[in-house]
Design a protein around this motif. Sequence first.
Motif, PDB file in Angstrom:
ATOM      1  N   PRO A   4      46.200  42.890  40.507  1.00 62.68           N
ATOM      2  CA  PRO A   4      44.999  42.287  41.108  1.00 62.68           C
ATOM      3  C   PRO A   4      45.247  41.679  42.489  1.00 62.68           C
ATOM      4  CG  PRO A   4      45.788  40.981  39.255  1.00 62.68           C
ATOM      5  CD  PRO A   4      46.544  42.263  39.217  1.00 62.68           C
ATOM      6  N   ASP A   5      46.430  41.108  42.707  1.00 58.99           N
ATOM      7  CA  ASP A   5      46.731  40.545  44.021  1.00 58.99           C
ATOM      8  C   ASP A   5      46.790  41.646  45.080  1.00 58.99           C
ATOM      9  OD1 ASP A   5      46.847  37.952  43.036  1.00 58.99           O
ATOM     10  OD2 ASP A   5      48.986  38.094  42.591  1.00 58.99           O
ATOM     11  N   LEU A  37      43.153  42.703  45.767  1.00 60.07           N
ATOM     12  CA  LEU A  37      42.409  41.729  46.567  1.00 60.07           C
ATOM     13  C   LEU A  37      42.880  41.715  48.013  1.00 60.07           C
ATOM     14  CD1 LEU A  37      42.205  38.773  44.024  1.00 60.07           C
ATOM     15  CD2 LEU A  37      40.287  40.150  44.865  1.00 60.07           C
ATOM     16  N   ALA A  79      36.556  45.451  41.176  1.00 60.86           N
ATOM     17  CA  ALA A  79      37.397  44.324  40.765  1.00 60.86           C
ATOM     18  C   ALA A  79      37.179  43.949  39.314  1.00 60.86           C
ATOM     19  CB  ALA A  79      37.124  43.122  41.666  1.00 60.86           C
ATOM     20  N   PHE A  93      39.868  44.227  36.573  1.00 62.47           N
ATOM     21  CA  PHE A  93      40.899  43.212  36.403  1.00 62.47           C
ATOM     22  C   PHE A  93      40.378  41.965  35.682  1.00 62.47           C
ATOM     23  CE2 PHE A  93      42.132  45.543  40.302  1.00 62.47           C
ATOM     24  CZ  PHE A  93      43.372  46.013  39.888  1.00 62.47           C
ATOM     25  N   ARG A 141      37.790  36.845  36.548  1.00 56.98           N
ATOM     26  CA  ARG A 141      38.404  35.968  37.551  1.00 56.98           C
ATOM     27  C   ARG A 141      38.639  36.713  38.863  1.00 56.98           C
ATOM     28  NH1 ARG A 141      43.991  32.388  36.832  1.00 56.98           N
ATOM     29  NH2 ARG A 141      43.880  31.361  38.879  1.00 56.98           N
ATOM     30  N   THR A 142      39.198  37.927  38.769  1.00 57.69           N
ATOM     31  CA  THR A 142      39.439  38.717  39.975  1.00 57.69           C
ATOM     32  C   THR A 142      38.119  39.143  40.614  1.00 57.69           C
ATOM     33  OG1 THR A 142      41.540  39.520  39.095  1.00 57.69           O
ATOM     34  CG2 THR A 142      40.558  40.787  40.895  1.00 57.69           C
ATOM     35  N   LYS A 191      36.816  36.304  42.638  1.00 53.77           N
ATOM     36  CA  LYS A 191      37.530  36.167  43.908  1.00 53.77           C
ATOM     37  C   LYS A 191      37.072  37.234  44.911  1.00 53.77           C
ATOM     38  CE  LYS A 191      41.807  34.101  42.111  1.00 53.77           C
ATOM     39  NZ  LYS A 191      43.279  34.274  41.949  1.00 53.77           N
ATOM     40  N   ALA A 192      36.868  38.461  44.425  1.00 52.96           N
ATOM     41  CA  ALA A 192      36.410  39.547  45.298  1.00 52.96           C
ATOM     42  C   ALA A 192      35.017  39.244  45.846  1.00 52.96           C
ATOM     43  CB  ALA A 192      36.402  40.865  44.524  1.00 52.96           C
TER      44      ALA A 192
END
Length: 300
Positions: free
Chosen positions: A227-228, A231, A261, A264, A267-268, A271-272
Amino acid sequence: MSGSTYTFSVIIPHHEIPALLRRCLGSIPDVPEVQVIVVDDNSSARKVDFGHFPGLDRVYTQCILDKEGGGAGHARNIGMKYAKGKWLVFADADDFFTKDAFLILDRHKDDPEDIILFKADGVDSDTLAPSNRHLQLNEAIDKAQMGSITAKEAVLAMPVPFSKMFRRSHIQEKGILFDETFAANDVMFVTKAVCWAGDEAVTTCTEVLYVVTTRRNSLFDGYRSNPDNFLCRLEVQMRRNRFIESYPYPRRPIIVQVLRALRFGPRTFGKAFALAIKHRVLFSGTSAILKKIHNSTFGS
């Protein structure tokens, strides 16, 4: 040796894959016209024998051991500081050049353009079985050769540094550097190099210059599982869309990337979505979706 003798500067970032780096170097001639710069990105001594580091046995190869751990973009920027050739040529340590690559490059060394894009092949790094990482690049070149897109659009279709020649003076004069990001460090470098070049300064060639590999646990492979990584690439894509707003090139549909996203988890995805709002690009590139829908419904 005087730097004025170099025609090409080949820059290779490396991190803990010395056997593959040696394979890559084996595809590059050790000759006075070709400066090779290997920048090691803080590899562990447990994985790399620095006393027998690949390239140390070559005459025209410079090995730089960087301990900052800044990633491939940082390593490429270091390499460009030492580059003295007329042309910059980039390679990843797990890829390699075709048998005739440097004969091809030599034939184009006096071309007037600032960026020259070549075709590539794709293989699995371990088995050398065919893979498909090169197809998008080659298809874009075919379209440019037929005149359905411009050479600039062909380069931007797959904004990676490999399989290209960049005139060093163009990159230096424009002050173009690689992003020092976890992933996608090359996207803005290629985008700026193309957008800041003249209309006639970019061209495509059908000769096959490079072999791009597919390898498990590579940074490219991590896009679908980390996921990192995802992102980081998404944030770079958002910045790219904002950058090319004033240029006549298509933008990627960000809302589609944000929805991806979800694979994932929430949560991901959150963030996206927040990134898209921050950069004010949530609906950037949606015209490409609408055009595709229109063409599939009413014909192009």
